[in-house]
Design a protein around this motif. Structure first.
Motif, PDB file in Angstrom:
ATOM      1  N   TRP A  40     -44.018  -6.205  47.928  1.00 45.16           N
ATOM      2  CA  TRP A  40     -43.881  -7.644  47.683  1.00 45.16           C
ATOM      3  C   TRP A  40     -43.944  -7.932  46.185  1.00 45.16           C
ATOM      4  O   TRP A  40     -43.242  -8.804  45.687  1.00 45.16           O
ATOM      5  N   GLY A  41     -44.784  -7.176  45.469  1.00 50.33           N
ATOM      6  CA  GLY A  41     -44.899  -7.374  44.029  1.00 50.33           C
ATOM      7  C   GLY A  41     -43.565  -7.147  43.331  1.00 50.33           C
ATOM      8  O   GLY A  41     -43.154  -7.923  42.463  1.00 50.33           O
ATOM      9  N   GLU A  42     -42.873  -6.070  43.738  1.00 50.83           N
ATOM     10  CA  GLU A  42     -41.565  -5.783  43.139  1.00 50.83           C
ATOM     11  C   GLU A  42     -40.572  -6.893  43.444  1.00 50.83           C
ATOM     12  O   GLU A  42     -39.779  -7.288  42.589  1.00 50.83           O
ATOM     13  N   LEU A  43     -40.621  -7.384  44.684  1.00 50.95           N
ATOM     14  CA  LEU A  43     -39.692  -8.461  45.057  1.00 50.95           C
ATOM     15  C   LEU A  43     -39.931  -9.691  44.187  1.00 50.95           C
ATOM     16  O   LEU A  43     -38.991 -10.302  43.677  1.00 50.95           O
ATOM     17  N   VAL A  44     -41.200 -10.033  43.992  1.00 49.46           N
ATOM     18  CA  VAL A  44     -41.536 -11.201  43.170  1.00 49.46           C
ATOM     19  C   VAL A  44     -41.002 -10.994  41.749  1.00 49.46           C
ATOM     20  O   VAL A  44     -40.394 -11.888  41.164  1.00 49.46           O
ATOM     21  N   ARG A  45     -41.219  -9.773  41.208  1.00 51.87           N
ATOM     22  CA  ARG A  45     -40.799  -9.504  39.831  1.00 51.87           C
ATOM     23  C   ARG A  45     -39.270  -9.585  39.705  1.00 51.87           C
ATOM     24  O   ARG A  45     -38.739 -10.289  38.849  1.00 51.87           O
ATOM     25  N   LEU A  46     -38.576  -8.876  40.615  1.00 48.93           N
ATOM     26  CA  LEU A  46     -37.104  -8.858  40.563  1.00 48.93           C
ATOM     27  C   LEU A  46     -36.519 -10.259  40.725  1.00 48.93           C
ATOM     28  O   LEU A  46     -35.644 -10.686  39.966  1.00 48.93           O
ATOM     29  N   ALA A  47     -37.014 -10.967  41.736  1.00 48.10           N
ATOM     30  CA  ALA A  47     -36.473 -12.307  41.997  1.00 48.10           C
ATOM     31  C   ALA A  47     -36.726 -13.218  40.807  1.00 48.10           C
ATOM     32  O   ALA A  47     -35.859 -14.019  40.433  1.00 48.10           O
ATOM     33  N   GLY A  48     -37.913 -13.072  40.186  1.00 44.69           N
ATOM     34  CA  GLY A  48     -38.244 -13.890  39.031  1.00 44.69           C
ATOM     35  C   GLY A  48     -37.303 -13.608  37.867  1.00 44.69           C
ATOM     36  O   GLY A  48     -36.774 -14.527  37.244  1.00 44.69           O
ATOM     37  N   THR A  85     -51.848 -16.062  51.260  1.00 46.71           N
ATOM     38  CA  THR A  85     -51.902 -16.457  49.851  1.00 46.71           C
ATOM     39  C   THR A  85     -50.589 -16.112  49.167  1.00 46.71           C
ATOM     40  O   THR A  85     -50.032 -16.921  48.415  1.00 46.71           O
ATOM     41  N   LEU A  86     -50.086 -14.911  49.465  1.00 44.22           N
ATOM     42  CA  LEU A  86     -48.809 -14.512  48.868  1.00 44.22           C
ATOM     43  C   LEU A  86     -47.698 -15.487  49.266  1.00 44.22           C
ATOM     44  O   LEU A  86     -46.907 -15.930  48.418  1.00 44.22           O
ATOM     45  N   MET A  87     -47.655 -15.879  50.545  1.00 44.64           N
ATOM     46  CA  MET A  87     -46.574 -16.771  50.994  1.00 44.64           C
ATOM     47  C   MET A  87     -46.610 -18.103  50.264  1.00 44.64           C
ATOM     48  O   MET A  87     -45.583 -18.641  49.871  1.00 44.64           O
ATOM     49  N   ARG A  88     -47.817 -18.650  50.113  1.00 45.50           N
ATOM     50  CA  ARG A  88     -47.934 -19.915  49.393  1.00 45.50           C
ATOM     51  C   ARG A  88     -47.553 -19.722  47.922  1.00 45.50           C
ATOM     52  O   ARG A  88     -46.877 -20.560  47.334  1.00 45.50           O
ATOM     53  N   ASP A  89     -47.975 -18.564  47.361  1.00 45.54           N
ATOM     54  CA  ASP A  89     -47.684 -18.300  45.950  1.00 45.54           C
ATOM     55  C   ASP A  89     -46.181 -18.146  45.686  1.00 45.54           C
ATOM     56  O   ASP A  89     -45.716 -18.471  44.600  1.00 45.54           O
ATOM     57  N   LEU A  90     -45.444 -17.638  46.660  1.00 47.02           N
ATOM     58  CA  LEU A  90     -43.993 -17.497  46.480  1.00 47.02           C
ATOM     59  C   LEU A  90     -43.388 -18.839  46.074  1.00 47.02           C
ATOM     60  O   LEU A  90     -42.471 -18.912  45.269  1.00 47.02           O
ATOM     61  N   ALA A  94     -45.449 -21.850  45.179  1.00 44.84           N
ATOM     62  CA  ALA A  94     -46.204 -22.661  44.224  1.00 44.84           C
ATOM     63  C   ALA A  94     -46.482 -21.943  42.910  1.00 44.84           C
ATOM     64  O   ALA A  94     -46.540 -22.584  41.865  1.00 44.84           O
ATOM     65  N   LYS A  95     -46.679 -20.607  42.964  1.00 46.37           N
ATOM     66  CA  LYS A  95     -47.089 -19.920  41.745  1.00 46.37           C
ATOM     67  C   LYS A  95     -45.918 -19.152  41.132  1.00 46.37           C
ATOM     68  O   LYS A  95     -45.549 -19.373  39.990  1.00 46.37           O
ATOM     69  N   HIS A  96     -45.328 -18.258  41.939  1.00 41.30           N
ATOM     70  CA  HIS A  96     -44.222 -17.462  41.398  1.00 41.30           C
ATOM     71  C   HIS A  96     -42.932 -18.277  41.321  1.00 41.30           C
ATOM     72  O   HIS A  96     -42.020 -17.938  40.596  1.00 41.30           O
ATOM     73  N   ARG A  97     -42.849 -19.305  42.133  1.00 42.27           N
ATOM     74  CA  ARG A  97     -41.684 -20.194  42.151  1.00 42.27           C
ATOM     75  C   ARG A  97     -40.362 -19.469  42.380  1.00 42.27           C
ATOM     76  O   ARG A  97     -39.329 -19.853  41.855  1.00 42.27           O
ATOM     77  N   ILE A  98     -40.415 -18.382  43.178  1.00 38.05           N
ATOM     78  CA  ILE A  98     -39.147 -17.721  43.506  1.00 38.05           C
ATOM     79  C   ILE A  98     -38.580 -18.267  44.813  1.00 38.05           C
ATOM     80  O   ILE A  98     -37.415 -18.085  45.113  1.00 38.05           O
ATOM     81  N   ALA A 145     -49.228 -25.513  57.465  1.00 39.79           N
ATOM     82  CA  ALA A 145     -50.150 -26.195  56.552  1.00 39.79           C
ATOM     83  C   ALA A 145     -50.403 -25.344  55.310  1.00 39.79           C
ATOM     84  O   ALA A 145     -50.538 -25.868  54.210  1.00 39.79           O
ATOM     85  N   VAL A 146     -50.452 -24.007  55.491  1.00 37.92           N
ATOM     86  CA  VAL A 146     -50.688 -23.143  54.335  1.00 37.92           C
ATOM     87  C   VAL A 146     -49.490 -23.168  53.394  1.00 37.92           C
ATOM     88  O   VAL A 146     -49.641 -23.402  52.190  1.00 37.92           O
ATOM     89  N   ILE A 147     -48.286 -22.972  53.928  1.00 40.10           N
ATOM     90  CA  ILE A 147     -47.153 -22.852  53.002  1.00 40.10           C
ATOM     91  C   ILE A 147     -46.784 -24.199  52.393  1.00 40.10           C
ATOM     92  O   ILE A 147     -46.195 -24.239  51.327  1.00 40.10           O
TER      93      ILE A 147
END
Lengths: 431, 284
Positions: free
Chosen positions: A176-184, A239-244, A246-250, A404-406
């Motif tokens: 998932w970390g790689e996906l976040v980085r690549l997508a970003g 947490t990761l799903m919400r971060d996608l 709100a935080k990583h914005r991918i 509610a989480v996402i």
């Protein structure tokens, strides 16, 4: 005085009913006569994708091979909720109007528990069971008996833009970390393309998506029949799903409205780098005129470091109505429609993915759909949603909590604690 | 006596029909709501008021109730205010009046499920026309704040014409002399509206309020198609919740209790209005 008139009135009404009954009953004997020399079985199924002619040909082939048995295929509304409702109402009422039914993977334990399905264990000998993917086999087994035969399989996949990844010399992400980085990286400074889209609307598809994050973080919903929602793995996953978003914005905020088709439209118009979806989208992307034709690839969904990738299992299974008047003929048909031959035909003509593993080495299939060999390993990792007759109640609890989480109105810990409590209540009280 | 008997004969078909299609099903739902009935497990046992006791502590029920009240309140107020404005406009003499009156009814004529699907596209966060026109990037159907308001906007768009037409009919019943007399007394347009139009229109306004409140309180198809109750149940109304419990999780007993609750609420609203109308309009 009035009492007499009431009596008279009831009598008139009663006479009316008798007349209506007479009219209604006079039609049935004809049907029976027809059924005596040739057996007709009714097969209820969802909407069949693609050209309906292929499916009709398949039914005709069965009739040719089995003289004396007619098959009538009857399509139900395309919404799976409505199909479920249709089956429940009719099966609960003991209807014998249909003999063979197709079921979403999550219904089989429920229908089996209710006693609505024939035990089909004899139709699937031990040797054949080994050829069927473990996920669907688990989903159709209740207390060691088999109540439906897997017909075709679905599982969550990661679609990616091969051209874009090749452009930066990257391989599809394994974590998932790689996906976040690549997508970003690939969406930086661009308004026209989203990083990663998936199905976040509050509905069954959301649970399918979330389970993949839970499993690939070592979490789960049930373990040996016990609720295990409150776990560090599950919290990290949500947490990761919400971060996608709100935080990583991918993932754009609008993922909270997406379903399969709306995400397919976005990805299919070349407006996303990554997408989670089912295998059906592949064929549509490869059609002539598709903006992403020849520019995409599929891979297993990413996982947390050190965890295996996991896909949610989908797909349909064929069962026999316990009240069927022609169980032998119905079972013959089930054997036919779920056979290796039929599954191969359906894979070639309609694109439904076989549940029998040996077909993934079939030269004809590989020639037509080269990516099918890669799907084999993904389907091996496909896990059924909690196999339980309570699943429909559980998903109704999980859907709003995950939503509610996402959408950011509950923390993962709050939502998991609340879902945990509610599911414990259901399992405890409704048993 | 004779006359009464003949009368009984005449109303009997209506009563029997009502008994078959309304009274019996309602009694049946009430009866079911006193049971724990789970089709899958073959359970059906009498539990008295247990379902209602559970309902009182069911957070999801309270959430659905407050969503429903909010939806009803806001949409009905907007519909009556906008409907009145439209009716006042249409009540003036202008060219093409007939055409306008017919066109205004179009949203009302479209089946709710179809308009909900239409609005789903309008609200689409990616390429929806509403964001395009406003130049915004609002996540209409996926944002916990906006989703319920999006449903309300759609309902207002759809049912304002209904309110407008009823109110227009009421306006046309007001005799023109009253306006002339008031004008002679020196009343301006505001006072005309306040002291002539509004009092005389009150009975019609109350009728519009009754119809719309009862309809809005039972809202199902618009919300179910638009959002399915999400995100996070922020748009789940009582009818949507009852449907899910009855037809998706198959808890027939508890679902019936929810349905009975909707029925009772609707009954209370109707009674409230009738009392109000009886008092204010002198039961004319």
């Amino acid at each position: 005085m009035t009492r007499i008139s009431l009596k008279r009135c009831l009598f008139a009404l009663f006479a009316g009913f008798l007349m209506l009954c007479g009219l209604a009953c006079s039609e049935t004997p004809a049907d029976h006569e027809k059924a005596d020399d040739a057996v007709t079985i009714v097969f209820k199924h969802g909407k069949i994708q693609g050209d309906a002619e292929h499916f009709r040909q398949l039914l005709l082939r069965f009739e040719k091979e089995n003289p004396g048995i007619h098959v009538t295929g009857q399509a139900l509304p395309s919404s799976t909720d409505e199909q479920h409702q249709f089956y429940v109402i009719n099966l609960d009422a003991g209807s014998a109007d249909f003999d063979v039914l197709s079921m979403d993977v999550i219904w089989v334990p429920e229908f089996a528990r209710a006693g609505w399905l024939r035990d089909l264990s004899a139709l699937l000998p031990e040797a054949e069971r080994r050829d069927i993917f473990p996920g669907p086999l688990k989903a159709v087994t209740s207390n060691g008996r088999i109540y439906a035969i897997p017909w075709y399989i679905d599982a969550g996949l990661l679609y990616y833009r091969k051209d874009l990844l090749d452009g930066v010399g990257a391989k599809p992400p394994a974590t998932w970390g790689e996906l976040v980085r690549l997508a970003g990286e690939m969406t930086k400074g661009s308004e026209d393309i989203y990083g990663f889209i998936w199905q976040g609307k509050q509905y069954e598809g959301l649970v399918c998506n979330v389970l993949e994050y839970l499993w690939s973080h070592g979490g789960d919903v049930l373990e040996d029949g016990k609720v295990v929602l409150n776990s560090p793995g599950n919290i990290a996953a949500l947490t990761l799903m919400r971060d996608l978003i709100a935080k990583h914005r991918i993932s754009p905020p609008l993922v909270t409205t997406l379903v399969e088709e709306s995400s397919r439209h976005i990805f299919g118009n070349g407006r996303a780098v990554f997408m989670r979806n089912w295998p059906y989208a592949w064929n549509i992307f490869q059609r002539n005129g598709s903006p992403v034709k020849g520019r995409i690839g599929v891979a297993p969904l990413p996982a947390a470091p050190g965890q295996p990738s996991a896909s949610t299992l989908g797909g349909w299974q064929i069962g026999v109505n316990r009240n069927s008047r022609h169980p032998q003929a119905a079972e013959r048909f089930v054997r036919f429609i779920t056979s290796r031959e039929s599954q191969k035909t359906m894979a070639l003509t309609i694109g439904y993915k076989p549940t029998r593993r040996s077909l993934y080495r079939d030269p004809d299939l590989i020639r037509q759909q080269p990516f099918i060999t890669g799907l084999h390993d993904i389907f091996m990792n496909a896990r059924p949603r909690p196999v339980s007759p309570y699943y429909m109640m559980m998903t109704q609890i999980l859907q709003p909590e995950f939503s509610a989480v996402i959408s950011g109105i509950k923390t993962p810990a709050e939502a998991l604690a609340s879902a945990d409590r509610q599911i414990r209540h259901v399992l405890g009280v409704e048993r | 006596m004779r006359r009464v008997e003949t009368g009984t004969w005449f109303v009997m078909p209506a009563i029997l029909l009502l008994a078959a299609v309304t009274i019996f099903p309602i009694m049946d739902v009430v009866y079911l709501s006193l049971h724990r009935k789970l089709l899958i497990f073959g359970i059906s046992e009498f539990t008295g008021l247990q379902n209602y006791r559970f309902l009182l502590q069911d957070e999801r029920f309270w959430r659905a109730l407050s969503n429903t009240i909010y939806f009803t309140g806001l949409s009905v107020v907007l519909e009556v205010v906008l409907g009145l404005a439209l009716a006042l406009l249409m009540n003036r003499a202008f060219r093409g009046k007939g055409l306008v009156r017919a066109l205004v009814l179009v949203p009302w004529a479209i089946p709710t499920v179809v308009s909900a699907k239409m609005w789903e596209w309008i609200y689409n966060g990616d390429f929806g026309v509403l964001n395009y026109l406003l130049g915004t990037k609002v996540n209409w159907l996926g944002d916990p704040f906006w989703a319920l308001h999006a449903a309300i906007i759609m309902d207002v768009w759809k049912t304002t014409p209904f309110a407008a037409i009823l109110l227009l009919a009421g306006l046309q019943l007001i005799p023109a002399d009253l306006y002339s007399a008031a004008r002679v007394d020196g009343a301006g347009p505001v006072r005309l509206f306040r002291y002539v139009t509004l009092p005389l229109l009150k009975p019609v306004i109350l009728i519009v309020l009754i119809f719309r409140s009862l309809d809005a309180f039972r809202v199902f198809d618009a919300v179910y198609v638009l959002t399915g109750g999400g995100p996070a149940n922020t748009t789940e109304t009582l009818s949507v919740y009852a449907y899910k419990v009855l037809f998706q999780t198959l808890q027939i007993g508890y679902g019936s209790a929810l349905a009975v609750t909707v029925f009772v609420c609707v009954g209370l609203i109707a009674t409230g209005y009738i009392l109000l109308m009886g008092r204010k309009a002198g039961l004319r």
